[in-house]
Scaffold this motif. Structure first.
Motif, PDB file in Angstrom:
ATOM      1  N   ILE A 101       1.536   8.829 -12.332  1.00  0.00           N
ATOM      2  CA  ILE A 101       2.655   9.277 -11.908  1.00  0.00           C
ATOM      3  C   ILE A 101       2.723  10.286 -11.024  1.00  0.00           C
ATOM      4  O   ILE A 101       3.390  10.619  -9.817  1.00  0.00           O
ATOM      5  N   GLY A 102       1.877  11.310 -11.260  1.00  0.00           N
ATOM      6  CA  GLY A 102       1.706  12.775 -10.750  1.00  0.00           C
ATOM      7  C   GLY A 102       1.085  12.385  -9.240  1.00  0.00           C
ATOM      8  O   GLY A 102       1.594  13.165  -8.415  1.00  0.00           O
ATOM      9  N   LEU A 103       0.039  11.616  -9.106  1.00  0.00           N
ATOM     10  CA  LEU A 103      -0.331  11.445  -7.736  1.00  0.00           C
ATOM     11  C   LEU A 103       0.477  10.706  -6.768  1.00  0.00           C
ATOM     12  O   LEU A 103       0.635  11.131  -5.714  1.00  0.00           O
ATOM     13  N   ALA A 104       1.386   9.800  -7.333  1.00  0.00           N
ATOM     14  CA  ALA A 104       2.079   9.022  -6.562  1.00  0.00           C
ATOM     15  C   ALA A 104       3.153   9.982  -6.133  1.00  0.00           C
ATOM     16  O   ALA A 104       3.820  10.044  -5.027  1.00  0.00           O
ATOM     17  N   VAL A 126       2.328  18.921 -13.133  1.00  0.00           N
ATOM     18  CA  VAL A 126       1.545  19.530 -12.552  1.00  0.00           C
ATOM     19  C   VAL A 126       0.496  18.980 -11.807  1.00  0.00           C
ATOM     20  O   VAL A 126       0.024  19.450 -10.576  1.00  0.00           O
ATOM     21  N   VAL A 127       0.359  17.530 -12.114  1.00  0.00           N
ATOM     22  CA  VAL A 127      -0.512  16.812 -11.295  1.00  0.00           C
ATOM     23  C   VAL A 127       0.058  16.471  -9.760  1.00  0.00           C
ATOM     24  O   VAL A 127      -0.434  16.604  -8.864  1.00  0.00           O
ATOM     25  N   ALA A 128       1.345  16.319  -9.905  1.00  0.00           N
ATOM     26  CA  ALA A 128       2.326  16.285  -8.639  1.00  0.00           C
ATOM     27  C   ALA A 128       2.254  17.463  -7.956  1.00  0.00           C
ATOM     28  O   ALA A 128       1.942  17.371  -6.579  1.00  0.00           O
ATOM     29  N   LEU A 129       2.361  18.543  -8.427  1.00  0.00           N
ATOM     30  CA  LEU A 129       2.539  19.808  -7.600  1.00  0.00           C
ATOM     31  C   LEU A 129       1.008  20.166  -6.967  1.00  0.00           C
ATOM     32  O   LEU A 129       0.863  20.500  -5.803  1.00  0.00           O
ATOM     33  N   VAL A 135      -3.510   5.987  -1.656  1.00  0.00           N
ATOM     34  CA  VAL A 135      -2.748   6.431  -2.810  1.00  0.00           C
ATOM     35  C   VAL A 135      -2.565   5.095  -3.939  1.00  0.00           C
ATOM     36  O   VAL A 135      -2.285   5.411  -4.988  1.00  0.00           O
ATOM     37  N   LEU A 136      -2.506   4.004  -3.265  1.00  0.00           N
ATOM     38  CA  LEU A 136      -2.387   2.948  -4.161  1.00  0.00           C
ATOM     39  C   LEU A 136      -3.430   2.591  -4.905  1.00  0.00           C
ATOM     40  O   LEU A 136      -3.578   2.141  -6.329  1.00  0.00           O
ATOM     41  N   VAL A 137      -4.959   2.658  -4.177  1.00  0.00           N
ATOM     42  CA  VAL A 137      -5.833   2.479  -5.079  1.00  0.00           C
ATOM     43  C   VAL A 137      -6.084   3.597  -6.179  1.00  0.00           C
ATOM     44  O   VAL A 137      -6.474   3.383  -7.236  1.00  0.00           O
ATOM     45  N   ALA A 138      -5.825   4.855  -5.660  1.00  0.00           N
ATOM     46  CA  ALA A 138      -6.029   5.939  -6.991  1.00  0.00           C
ATOM     47  C   ALA A 138      -4.934   5.954  -8.009  1.00  0.00           C
ATOM     48  O   ALA A 138      -5.182   6.137  -9.108  1.00  0.00           O
TER      49      ALA A 138
END
Length: 316
Positions: A7-10, A75-78, A292-295
């Protein structure tokens, strides 16, 4: 916590697409200032000093990522937004294309330093397009594919740690009189950190090339035939696969402030022209989306406990 990492990466990728790099108080710029201050203390004309510099600078960032990573997906998103540079890369590429297509060579020359370290004063329109295209191909991997890969592998420490490694390489990873020995560790660590991501970027280029009328066969052939001749074990993959995908030829004499280097020829097509720059930007954006899809899909496999929330998620 793998769902939290995904979720954070996306979300971080989406924020970067919407806003680009933070315009003020960019953490990467702050790290660069701190690394420069550290260099005043650690610098010696020796590899050992460079190793110490790398360990202290990157180790501090990894420790910070370990602590703040407990904050979960926000935090992952930031962190993801902080370390990505793909949107700003594409925007600069489009501005360069606009300037070149309108015949404004002065504006195009002024933009080039935002993409690479070449001397723009000696480049005509096609030369500027080639320089921009090569930089976009390489930095698609460095600015998006690699941080997303390491974010999937190690959550926040992976995101921040990769950006620290890549920034140090950009600061001191040069073969000049000052940094030949001191910057050796920074350059080698960056090579290792990008080994897998560059090949992921190459694979995505091969798969996605047909979506813009490019050649998957040409991308794969140029990668296999030409990438190994490049002085960088990773940039060669990104640039050669992009050249093959677009049906153009990259490489040749390349002028930097420290002098002129003769880069190997990548690809077997025609010389790049201004019109190829927009296609290169589109290819970059497709590769970024694929990354990003792969990650997101791979976060659960590569980082089963994700985001730095558990001790085992921290991989220095």
């Amino acid at each position: 916590m793998s769902v939290s990492t995904s979720i954070g990466l996306a979300l971080g990728f989406a924020i970067d697409r919407a806003f680009g790099d933070p315009r003020r108080w960019h953490p990467v710029a702050g790290f660069g200032s701190a690394a420069l201050a550290l260099e005043r203390v650690t610098y010696r004309d020796a590899r050992v000093a460079g190793v110490v510099h790398e360990v202290v600078a990157v180790g501090s960032v990894l420790a910070l990522g370990r602590v703040v990573g407990r904050g979960g997906w926000p935090v992952v998103a930031l962190a993801t937004w902080t370390v990505l540079g793909g949107t700003s890369l594409a925007r600069t590429g489009r501005r360069m294309a606009d300037a070149l297509e309108s015949g404004d060579i002065a504006a195009a020359r002024a933009l080039l330093p935002a993409l690479c370290g070449r001397d723009p004063e000696y480049l005509d329109a096609d030369g500027l397009a080639r320089a921009a295209l090569e930089s976009i191909a390489e930095n698609t991997s460095d600015a998006t594919v690699a941080p997303l890969f390491w974010g999937a592998v190690a959550g926040v420490p992976g995101l921040l740690g990769y950006r620290a490694v890549n920034t140090l390489d950009a600061m001191i990873g040069y073969r000049n009189a000052r940094y030949l020995r001191f910057g050796w560790a920074a350059a080698r660590v960056d090579d290792l950190a990008n080994l897998v991501p560059a090949r992921l970027a190459g694979a995505l280029t091969v798969v996605l090339a047909p979506l813009l009328g490019g050649s998957a066969v040409g991308a794969l052939a140029a990668w296999r035939r030409d990438a190994g001749a490049h002085p960088s074990p990773n940039a060669g993959v990104a640039e050669a696969s992009a050249a093959g995908a677009l049906g153009i030829r990259l490489g040749g004499p390349t002028r930097y402030e420290h002098g002129t280097e003769l880069r190997p020829v990548l690809g077997s097509g025609r010389a790049p022209e201004v019109r190829d720059l927009r296609r290169a930007v589109l290819l970059s954006e497709l590769v970024q989306l694929g990354a990003v899809l792969v990650a997101v899909a791979g976060a659960g496999v590569l980082s089963p406990r994700g985001g730095g929330a558990e001790p085992s998620a921290f991989r220095p």
